[in-house]
Design a protein around this motif. Structure first.
Motif, PDB file in Angstrom:
ATOM      1  N   LYS A 114      -0.937   8.489 -10.882  1.00  0.00           N
ATOM      2  CA  LYS A 114      -1.180   7.180 -11.497  1.00  0.00           C
ATOM      3  C   LYS A 114       0.026   6.263 -11.285  1.00  0.00           C
ATOM      4  O   LYS A 114      -0.125   5.066 -11.014  1.00  0.00           O
ATOM      5  N   SER A 115       1.226   6.822 -11.403  1.00  0.00           N
ATOM      6  CA  SER A 115       2.434   6.033 -11.195  1.00  0.00           C
ATOM      7  C   SER A 115       2.540   5.548  -9.746  1.00  0.00           C
ATOM      8  O   SER A 115       2.999   4.436  -9.488  1.00  0.00           O
ATOM      9  N   TYR A 116       2.101   6.391  -8.815  1.00  0.00           N
ATOM     10  CA  TYR A 116       2.086   6.007  -7.398  1.00  0.00           C
ATOM     11  C   TYR A 116       1.212   4.763  -7.198  1.00  0.00           C
ATOM     12  O   TYR A 116       1.620   3.799  -6.525  1.00  0.00           O
ATOM     13  N   THR A 117       0.046   4.772  -7.804  1.00  0.00           N
ATOM     14  CA  THR A 117      -0.854   3.616  -7.715  1.00  0.00           C
ATOM     15  C   THR A 117      -0.223   2.390  -8.374  1.00  0.00           C
ATOM     16  O   THR A 117      -0.322   1.269  -7.856  1.00  0.00           O
ATOM     17  N   GLN A 118       0.424   2.593  -9.523  1.00  0.00           N
ATOM     18  CA  GLN A 118       1.116   1.480 -10.186  1.00  0.00           C
ATOM     19  C   GLN A 118       2.162   0.858  -9.263  1.00  0.00           C
ATOM     20  O   GLN A 118       2.281  -0.362  -9.169  1.00  0.00           O
ATOM     21  N   GLY A 119       2.946   1.710  -8.603  1.00  0.00           N
ATOM     22  CA  GLY A 119       3.973   1.214  -7.706  1.00  0.00           C
ATOM     23  C   GLY A 119       3.390   0.433  -6.542  1.00  0.00           C
ATOM     24  O   GLY A 119       3.929  -0.622  -6.150  1.00  0.00           O
ATOM     25  N   GLN A 120       2.296   0.916  -5.989  1.00  0.00           N
ATOM     26  CA  GLN A 120       1.629   0.186  -4.911  1.00  0.00           C
ATOM     27  C   GLN A 120       1.146  -1.178  -5.391  1.00  0.00           C
ATOM     28  O   GLN A 120       1.337  -2.199  -4.718  1.00  0.00           O
TER      29      GLN A 120
END
Length: 331
Positions: A114-120
């Motif tokens: 989820k954090s990866y998607t947030q960063g993107q």
């Protein structure tokens, strides 16, 4: 703004001039300050005044906290973009400190994804405004065990909790850099909490800058209390990344000491930091926060500027002191 530069502060400025002229570094220092234009009452509805003060001080970076929603977008998006735009027009770099949300109750793998998607998402929407940013703030303090641990060893940390926090930071950075490889990330660390940086290293967190937080109660950074640690040498030996001091001030600000003593601390501390290889100095902070006096009085009086009973902005001695330091290092 009215100026409260006293005779004692003038003497401090004179001392600063002597010190700075003898220690001008070969590479330019990044000069910055902290503020809370999106999150704290003292900073609301006066962005133009803040930018004017940063320009007057010749500060070239503004570090401020930004609350994100569960998708990685700024909760006060319109104000955030307006601030980024205004800073860019004034040639002031934004250094947003990003506070994630929407991760509670997830397992470690889900937190990372989820954090990866947030960063993107964050990079896609705001990346054009930014060259450097920070993810979380003083995460080391959030994962340490109760009591008063030194932060130097594994035994000082809640390792289970640390894996969740580090997973969130790592995921966000990985997502961010998948969309914008040029953005640099600084992560903050307080005092002598070396093992937090070791945890980042062990977990392959892809950050670029150590953002050290340093206050007077910690002692000199080259001989930290209580055992005389040379903190910057330890950072270099173990982690070999550039060090920015992203918060520095007299502990508890002028809630405990005179305006002159706060200014004197900067005069003593900042040349020492720069002589030891620090690449950036961010004062904590621009404004006092009187709204915090009842809830958290130790945080209320760190500013270079306060508002008097009539609502006027009044500069403390350190305002002119910092201005003089920057002027002398810029010659």
């Amino acid at each position: 703004m009215r100026n409260l530069l006293t005779a004692s502060a003038a003497l401090i400025v004179l001392c600063i001039c002597c010190k700075c002229n003898a220690q001008i570094p070969s590479n330019p220092i990044v000069w910055g300050i902290n503020g809370h234009p999106l999150t704290q009452l003292a900073y609301y509805n006066n962005i133009d005044e803040q930018v004017s003060q940063l320009n007057d001080l010749k500060l070239k970076s503004y570090r401020f906290d930004v609350l994100l929603d569960s998708n990685g977008y700024a909760k006060k998006e319109q104000l955030f973009v307006q601030l980024l735009t205004k800073l860019k027009v004034n040639n002031i770099a934004a250094l947003p400190v990003l506070m994630q949300s929407g991760l509670k109750g997830l397992d470690n793998e889900s937190i990372y994804q989820k954090s990866y998607t947030q960063g993107q998402n964050f990079a896609t929407r705001y990346g054009k405004y930014l060259s450097v940013l920070e993810v979380n703030n003083e995460a080391d303090n959030k994962m340490m065990l109760p009591g008063d641990p030194s932060g130097k060893t594994r035994a000082d940390y809640n390792i289970e909790k640390s894996q969740k926090i580090i997973g969130a930071i790592k995921g966000f950075i990985d997502g961010l850099k998948s969309k914008n490889q040029n953005v640099r990330v600084t992560l903050s660390v307080s005092y002598i909490h070396y093992y937090y940086l070791q945890l980042l290293k062990d977990n392959n967190v892809n950050y670029d800058i150590i953002g050290c937080h340093w206050y007077s109660n910690m002692g000199p950074i080259g001989a930290a209390r209580p055992k005389g640690d040379d903190v910057l040498s330890e950072f270099k030996r173990r982690f070999n990344k550039p060090v920015w001091v992203t918060e520095v001030n007299y502990s508890k600000g002028t809630g405990k000491v005179s305006f002159a003593r706060q200014s004197q601390y900067f005069a003593e501390c900042i040349p020492d930091l720069i002589s030891r290889g620090v690449k950036a100095v961010f004062i904590y902070e621009l404004y006092d926060q009187p709204a915090l006096k009842n809830k958290d009085p130790n945080e209320a009086c760190y500013g270079l500027v306060f508002r008097d009973d009539s609502g006027n902005y009044v500069t403390k001695d350190a305002y002119q002191g910092i201005k003089q330091i920057i002027q002398n290092y810029s010659r």
